[in-house]
Scaffold this motif. Structure first.
Motif, PDB file in Angstrom:
ATOM      1  N   LEU A  13      -5.103   6.503  -6.989  1.00  0.00           N
ATOM      2  CA  LEU A  13      -5.633   5.313  -6.552  1.00  0.00           C
ATOM      3  C   LEU A  13      -4.756   4.753  -5.219  1.00  0.00           C
ATOM      4  O   LEU A  13      -5.416   4.244  -4.626  1.00  0.00           O
ATOM      5  N   THR A  17      -6.249   4.259  -1.470  1.00  0.00           N
ATOM      6  CA  THR A  17      -6.429   2.978  -0.920  1.00  0.00           C
ATOM      7  C   THR A  17      -5.228   2.688   0.284  1.00  0.00           C
ATOM      8  O   THR A  17      -5.537   1.736   0.937  1.00  0.00           O
ATOM      9  N   ALA A  19      -2.318   2.228  -0.188  1.00  0.00           N
ATOM     10  CA  ALA A  19      -1.079   1.040  -0.669  1.00  0.00           C
ATOM     11  C   ALA A  19      -0.023   1.770  -0.915  1.00  0.00           C
ATOM     12  O   ALA A  19       0.303   2.811  -1.450  1.00  0.00           O
ATOM     13  N   THR A 226     -10.381   8.411   0.950  1.00  0.00           N
ATOM     14  CA  THR A 226     -10.398   6.954   1.567  1.00  0.00           C
ATOM     15  C   THR A 226     -11.354   6.546   2.548  1.00  0.00           C
ATOM     16  O   THR A 226     -11.797   5.337   2.425  1.00  0.00           O
ATOM     17  N   ILE A 229     -14.326   4.635   1.210  1.00  0.00           N
ATOM     18  CA  ILE A 229     -14.210   3.186   0.526  1.00  0.00           C
ATOM     19  C   ILE A 229     -14.349   2.215   1.728  1.00  0.00           C
ATOM     20  O   ILE A 229     -13.735   2.103   2.864  1.00  0.00           O
ATOM     21  N   VAL A 233     -12.810  -3.721   0.852  1.00  0.00           N
ATOM     22  CA  VAL A 233     -12.255  -3.294  -0.421  1.00  0.00           C
ATOM     23  C   VAL A 233     -10.826  -2.916  -0.323  1.00  0.00           C
ATOM     24  O   VAL A 233     -10.040  -3.266  -1.110  1.00  0.00           O
ATOM     25  N   LEU A 234     -10.480  -2.019   1.000  1.00  0.00           N
ATOM     26  CA  LEU A 234      -9.386  -1.552   1.001  1.00  0.00           C
ATOM     27  C   LEU A 234      -8.270  -2.545   1.077  1.00  0.00           C
ATOM     28  O   LEU A 234      -7.052  -2.706   0.675  1.00  0.00           O
ATOM     29  N   VAL A 236      -8.297  -5.711   0.175  1.00  0.00           N
ATOM     30  CA  VAL A 236      -8.205  -6.530  -1.040  1.00  0.00           C
ATOM     31  C   VAL A 236      -7.283  -5.675  -2.028  1.00  0.00           C
ATOM     32  O   VAL A 236      -6.459  -6.355  -2.705  1.00  0.00           O
ATOM     33  N   VAL A 237      -7.321  -4.550  -1.977  1.00  0.00           N
ATOM     34  CA  VAL A 237      -6.617  -3.664  -2.951  1.00  0.00           C
ATOM     35  C   VAL A 237      -5.157  -3.475  -2.567  1.00  0.00           C
ATOM     36  O   VAL A 237      -4.159  -3.789  -3.370  1.00  0.00           O
ATOM     37  N   MET A 238      -5.037  -3.581  -1.242  1.00  0.00           N
ATOM     38  CA  MET A 238      -3.597  -3.316  -0.571  1.00  0.00           C
ATOM     39  C   MET A 238      -2.965  -4.889  -0.732  1.00  0.00           C
ATOM     40  O   MET A 238      -1.563  -4.828  -1.100  1.00  0.00           O
ATOM     41  N   THR A 239      -3.698  -5.891  -0.808  1.00  0.00           N
ATOM     42  CA  THR A 239      -3.126  -7.098  -1.087  1.00  0.00           C
ATOM     43  C   THR A 239      -2.723  -7.448  -2.508  1.00  0.00           C
ATOM     44  O   THR A 239      -1.480  -7.875  -2.771  1.00  0.00           O
ATOM     45  N   ILE A 241      -2.277  -5.314  -5.151  1.00  0.00           N
ATOM     46  CA  ILE A 241      -1.624  -4.281  -5.817  1.00  0.00           C
ATOM     47  C   ILE A 241      -0.137  -4.784  -6.254  1.00  0.00           C
ATOM     48  O   ILE A 241       0.372  -4.606  -7.354  1.00  0.00           O
TER      49      ILE A 241
END
Length: 252
Positions: A13, A17, A19, A226, A229, A233-234, A236-239, A241
């Motif tokens: 994951l 992403t 992250a 990667t 995606i 979405v990337l 949001v996920v990076m923020t 996590i």
């Protein structure tokens, strides 16, 4: 084996992403597997030596690394990380949960500003003239490196947003170069921070190997997905996590 599989999924994951996820690794080890917080911090920090190595090499090949700046900040960051590991050993486990969670929330806030409001907050003060040498360079590198290293060593996190802020604002590096140089800075921080935890008895080699193997294998495979995606979405996920890791630590 369960830890290895879990860290493989987590690495997949994170690799997909882009992250960092050091905080989530700490949260998973403590909440899901009952690993003591000090041991989880030492393991997560040490594992970053390997999980950031490939990224640093890749950025270097792309010309996104300032060797002089990265070496200077990294060396003093290593001293700070070693000191931070000693500080962490003196903090009670219950308090360290809260402190580490708080640092993750701050990391989330900085990541949000960088991704969604790059012209506001601290990022509004990004320098335009690159600092490359002279007495001012060293007067900046010494305290800045030590502070970000100490944060990373004390709380077992990569401190990526903080290092990037230092490189962007104090050294005036362009964003792609700041990202690549951050990878170089993290390497000595992870090595000497891990050494500090090892000397304090807070590093288990079996757990360390499981974490590194799971994360690196999962991240390598995840990175291949990667491009599939959506960018929104990337971001949001990076923020979120770091926030997820903080929430788990607060509830644990």
């Amino acid at each position: 084996m369960l830890i290895l599989i879990t860290l493989f999924v987590l690495g997949f994951l994170l690799g997909m992403t882009g992250a960092g996820g050091a905080g989530v690794v700490i949260a998973v080890l403590t909440a899901a597997f009952g690993v003591p917080i000090h041991l989880a911090l030492g393991t997560s920090l040490s594992a970053m030596t390997f999980t950031t190595l490939s990224g640093a090499v890749s950025h270097f090949r792309e010309g996104n690394v300032r060797i002089r700046t990265g070496a200077a900040v990294g060396v003093f960051g290593a001293a700070g990380a070693f000191t931070g590991a000693k500080i962490a050993a003196m903090i009670p486990a219950a308090d360290l949960h809260w402190f580490t969670g708080g640092m993750m929330l701050l990391s989330m806030a900085l990541m949000y500003l960088r991704l969604y409001h790059p012209q506001s907050g601290p990022f509004a003060y990004v320098g335009t003239t690159e600092l490359e040498g002279g007495s001012r360079f060293w007067l900046t590198a010494v305290p800045a490196g030590f502070v970000v290293g100490c944060l990373s060593g004390t709380f077992g996190i990569g401190a990526t947003p903080f290092i990037q802020l230092v490189l962007l604002i104090l050294f005036g590096l362009p964003l792609p170069v700041a990202i690549g140089t951050t990878m170089m800075v993290i390497l000595p921080i992870a090595v000497f921070g891990g050494l500090g935890y090892l000397l304090e008895g807070n590093l288990d080699f079996t757990l360390f190997i499981q974490v590194v193997a799971g994360l690196m294998t999962g991240a390598y495979i995840g990175a291949k997905f990667t491009r599939r995606i959506p960018r929104k979405v990337l971001k949001v996920v990076m923020t979120i996590i770091p926030g997820i890791g903080a929430l788990v630590l607060f509830l644990e």
